[in-house]
Design a protein around this motif. Structure first.
Motif, PDB file in Angstrom:
ATOM      1  N   HIS A 158       0.947  -1.326   0.013  1.00 42.46           N
ATOM      2  CA  HIS A 158       0.044   0.039  -0.056  1.00 42.46           C
ATOM      3  C   HIS A 158       0.935   1.131   0.055  1.00 42.46           C
ATOM      4  O   HIS A 158       1.790   1.180   0.537  1.00 42.46           O
ATOM      5  CB  HIS A 158      -0.946   0.055   1.100  1.00 42.46           C
ATOM      6  N   LEU A 159       0.393   2.197  -0.603  1.00 42.62           N
ATOM      7  CA  LEU A 159       1.213   3.323  -0.814  1.00 42.62           C
ATOM      8  C   LEU A 159       0.625   4.721  -0.147  1.00 42.62           C
ATOM      9  O   LEU A 159      -0.754   4.508   0.134  1.00 42.62           O
ATOM     10  CB  LEU A 159       1.323   3.807  -2.372  1.00 42.62           C
ATOM     11  N   ASP A 160       1.275   5.706  -0.115  1.00 37.74           N
ATOM     12  CA  ASP A 160       0.676   6.957   0.623  1.00 37.74           C
ATOM     13  C   ASP A 160      -0.196   7.716  -0.501  1.00 37.74           C
ATOM     14  O   ASP A 160      -1.065   8.413  -0.078  1.00 37.74           O
ATOM     15  CB  ASP A 160       1.561   7.689   1.238  1.00 37.74           C
ATOM     16  N   ALA A 161       0.038   7.757  -1.709  1.00 37.72           N
ATOM     17  CA  ALA A 161      -0.691   8.634  -2.619  1.00 37.72           C
ATOM     18  C   ALA A 161      -1.071   7.811  -3.849  1.00 37.72           C
ATOM     19  O   ALA A 161      -0.316   6.726  -4.193  1.00 37.72           O
ATOM     20  CB  ALA A 161       0.031   9.924  -3.064  1.00 37.72           C
ATOM     21  N   GLU A 162      -1.831   8.073  -4.525  1.00 39.13           N
ATOM     22  CA  GLU A 162      -2.161   7.415  -5.841  1.00 39.13           C
ATOM     23  C   GLU A 162      -1.073   7.631  -6.964  1.00 39.13           C
ATOM     24  O   GLU A 162      -0.599   8.711  -6.863  1.00 39.13           O
ATOM     25  CB  GLU A 162      -3.281   8.008  -6.620  1.00 39.13           C
ATOM     26  N   VAL A 163      -0.942   6.548  -7.763  1.00 38.90           N
ATOM     27  CA  VAL A 163       0.371   6.580  -8.617  1.00 38.90           C
ATOM     28  C   VAL A 163      -0.185   7.140 -10.005  1.00 38.90           C
ATOM     29  O   VAL A 163      -1.059   6.688 -10.580  1.00 38.90           O
ATOM     30  CB  VAL A 163       0.718   5.056  -8.639  1.00 38.90           C
ATOM     31  N   VAL A 164       0.686   8.144 -10.394  1.00 40.10           N
ATOM     32  CA  VAL A 164       0.484   8.761 -11.558  1.00 40.10           C
ATOM     33  C   VAL A 164       1.280   8.000 -12.708  1.00 40.10           C
ATOM     34  O   VAL A 164       0.726   7.590 -13.725  1.00 40.10           O
ATOM     35  CB  VAL A 164       1.128  10.293 -11.631  1.00 40.10           C
ATOM     36  N   ASP A 165       2.382   7.479 -12.665  1.00 39.52           N
ATOM     37  CA  ASP A 165       3.173   6.580 -13.209  1.00 39.52           C
ATOM     38  C   ASP A 165       4.458   6.015 -12.432  1.00 39.52           C
ATOM     39  O   ASP A 165       4.711   6.374 -11.311  1.00 39.52           O
ATOM     40  CB  ASP A 165       3.930   7.531 -14.397  1.00 39.52           C
ATOM     41  N   PHE A 166       4.838   5.257 -13.145  1.00 39.67           N
ATOM     42  CA  PHE A 166       5.977   4.503 -12.287  1.00 39.67           C
ATOM     43  C   PHE A 166       6.812   3.787 -13.184  1.00 39.67           C
ATOM     44  O   PHE A 166       6.545   3.700 -14.847  1.00 39.67           O
ATOM     45  CB  PHE A 166       5.281   3.132 -11.615  1.00 39.67           C
ATOM     46  N   ALA A 167       8.135   3.298 -12.936  1.00 40.70           N
ATOM     47  CA  ALA A 167       9.079   2.500 -13.681  1.00 40.70           C
ATOM     48  C   ALA A 167       9.904   1.636 -13.200  1.00 40.70           C
ATOM     49  O   ALA A 167       9.992   1.769 -11.989  1.00 40.70           O
ATOM     50  CB  ALA A 167       9.958   3.733 -14.405  1.00 40.70           C
ATOM     51  N   ALA A 168      10.206   0.480 -13.757  1.00 36.06           N
ATOM     52  CA  ALA A 168      11.188  -0.483 -13.232  1.00 36.06           C
ATOM     53  C   ALA A 168      12.781   0.131 -13.485  1.00 36.06           C
ATOM     54  O   ALA A 168      12.950   0.269 -14.733  1.00 36.06           O
ATOM     55  CB  ALA A 168      11.093  -1.689 -13.893  1.00 36.06           C
ATOM     56  N   LEU A 169      13.543   0.073 -12.485  1.00 36.55           N
ATOM     57  CA  LEU A 169      14.814   0.512 -12.778  1.00 36.55           C
ATOM     58  C   LEU A 169      15.769  -0.702 -12.876  1.00 36.55           C
ATOM     59  O   LEU A 169      16.895  -0.562 -13.179  1.00 36.55           O
ATOM     60  CB  LEU A 169      15.325   1.600 -11.667  1.00 36.55           C
TER      61      LEU A 169
END
Length: 84
Positions: free
Chosen positions: A46-57
């Motif tokens: 669970h996260l603190d804020a909604e996700v706008v975008d993400f990437a795998a590093l």
């Protein structure tokens, strides 16, 4: 196991090595990682804020970064959140 989120799923991506699927959802903000070889869920966070975008590093799920609607970057490692 299915790709179920309480409200909706925002982003779904496959890792570069094609062994995991990363999906983000809203209400509550969360990320789920699925293992394509075992056809099962690897983990859910669970996260603190909604996700706008993400990437795998990395080529797999071990290093992820999430951009939240609150303009924060959350860096996650295999063991959990690494840095905000």
């Amino acid at each position: 196991q299915d790709f179920y989120f309480n409200a909706s799923s925002g982003r779904v991506r496959m890792t570069a090595d094609a062994t995991h699927i990363v999906a983000t959802g809203v209400y509550p903000p969360q990320v789920k990682v699925y293992d394509t070889r075992q056809l099962s869920i690897k983990f859910e966070r669970h996260l603190d804020a909604e996700v706008v975008d993400f990437a795998a590093l990395a080529d797999d799920y071990t290093k992820l970064v999430f951009l939240g609607v609150n303009r924060t970057l959350d860096f996650h490692a295999a063991y959990g959140m690494h840095y905000r």
